[in-house]
Write an enzyme that holds these catalytic residues in place. Sequence first.
Site, PDB file in Angstrom:
ATOM      1  N   LYS A 116       0.864  -1.182   0.000  1.00 45.55           N
ATOM      2  CA  LYS A 116       0.000   0.000   0.000  1.00 45.55           C
ATOM      3  C   LYS A 116       0.898   1.229   0.000  1.00 45.55           C
ATOM      4  O   LYS A 116       1.753   1.392   0.869  1.00 45.55           O
ATOM      5  CB  LYS A 116      -0.880  -0.009   1.256  1.00 45.55           C
ATOM      6  CG  LYS A 116      -1.685   1.259   1.513  1.00 45.55           C
ATOM      7  CD  LYS A 116      -2.980   1.246   0.777  1.00 45.55           C
ATOM      8  CE  LYS A 116      -3.883   2.399   1.200  1.00 45.55           C
ATOM      9  NZ  LYS A 116      -4.527   2.165   2.511  1.00 45.55           N
ATOM     10  N   VAL A 117       0.697   2.096  -0.989  1.00 38.09           N
ATOM     11  CA  VAL A 117       1.506   3.311  -1.125  1.00 38.09           C
ATOM     12  C   VAL A 117       0.589   4.496  -1.408  1.00 38.09           C
ATOM     13  O   VAL A 117      -0.603   4.339  -1.659  1.00 38.09           O
ATOM     14  CB  VAL A 117       2.546   3.184  -2.266  1.00 38.09           C
ATOM     15  CG1 VAL A 117       3.503   2.034  -2.010  1.00 38.09           C
ATOM     16  CG2 VAL A 117       1.860   3.046  -3.617  1.00 38.09           C
ATOM     17  N   THR A 145       0.177  11.543  -0.845  1.00 39.84           N
ATOM     18  CA  THR A 145      -0.834  12.268  -1.602  1.00 39.84           C
ATOM     19  C   THR A 145      -1.218  13.549  -0.869  1.00 39.84           C
ATOM     20  O   THR A 145      -1.455  14.581  -1.498  1.00 39.84           O
ATOM     21  CB  THR A 145      -2.077  11.387  -1.819  1.00 39.84           C
ATOM     22  OG1 THR A 145      -1.684  10.194  -2.482  1.00 39.84           O
ATOM     23  CG2 THR A 145      -3.117  12.106  -2.652  1.00 39.84           C
ATOM     24  N   HIS A 149      -6.292  10.650   7.752  1.00 41.65           N
ATOM     25  CA  HIS A 149      -6.919   9.541   8.467  1.00 41.65           C
ATOM     26  C   HIS A 149      -7.821  10.026   9.602  1.00 41.65           C
ATOM     27  O   HIS A 149      -8.623  10.930   9.432  1.00 41.65           O
ATOM     28  CB  HIS A 149      -5.866   8.567   8.989  1.00 41.65           C
ATOM     29  CG  HIS A 149      -5.020   7.961   7.924  1.00 41.65           C
ATOM     30  ND1 HIS A 149      -5.489   7.643   6.665  1.00 41.65           N
ATOM     31  CD2 HIS A 149      -3.707   7.619   7.910  1.00 41.65           C
ATOM     32  CE1 HIS A 149      -4.522   7.118   5.944  1.00 41.65           C
ATOM     33  NE2 HIS A 149      -3.424   7.103   6.669  1.00 41.65           N
TER      34      HIS A 149
END
Length: 270
Positions: free
Chosen positions: A54-55, A106, A147
């Site tokens: 996961k990136v 991102t 998050h």
Amino acid sequence: MALSLAVSPCPNDTFVFHALVHGLIPGTPEVNLTFADVDVTNTAAERGEFDLVKVSYAALPWLLDDYELLPTGGALGRGCGPLVLAREPGLDLAGKTVAVPGDRTTAYLLFRLWSADRAPERIEVVPFHQIMPGVAEGRFDAGLVIHEARFTYQRYNLTALADLGEWWESDTGLPIPLGAILAKKGTVDPAEATEWIRNSVSMAWANPDASRKFVLANAQEMEPEVVQQHIDLYVNEFTLELGRDGLAAADALLQRAAAAGLTPAVKPFL
């Protein structure tokens, strides 16, 4: 032969990958799981360290020679973008110090696109969990958070200067592409890996109680209600299938970044 997988310990990832990691999907290989924050996996993937990883979508220009984007398992959506936080509303960021969670995330790429005309004096890369306390204590003028911070920043008496997801959506009409799942070329069959992960997502939705203990054990002291909010926001239709809108969002982000000279150019997905 075991498959190496690296994801974050965040509730969306542990929820999505619980079935795959625990051998609940028939015909899948044994999985060796590594937990790491995305700023770590972005650079680990550049070294080719994992079979599945996961990136950040922002890191793809440095990774697509060796990895293939999978159309499932990632984090995209609406109303889930990074926030720019400060102690006082309306702070002018020009000349200020801003803490960010990684220079190839991102979140930071969106911040650079958004802040082109209000560039801060200094950027500091800081572990995610240190950003809000650091802003609250005055070590940084502002912070870029992701998050579960969407649900908890008020506890630090902070205010949101900008919601970069809202900015992105209003500007493009597209979901925000946050986290991508990649398969290492020559090591993992992308079609098989896609099927494994889709099955894992479907099993998580069909029986959410099955993963609850695993999710809570790795949720970094989040309360159960915040954990559920996190899952509800970040595990959505784009997690199961990127689809045309998801690929268009990835293209829009990476083409804009390349045009601004922020990342290398990549071939469009659509």
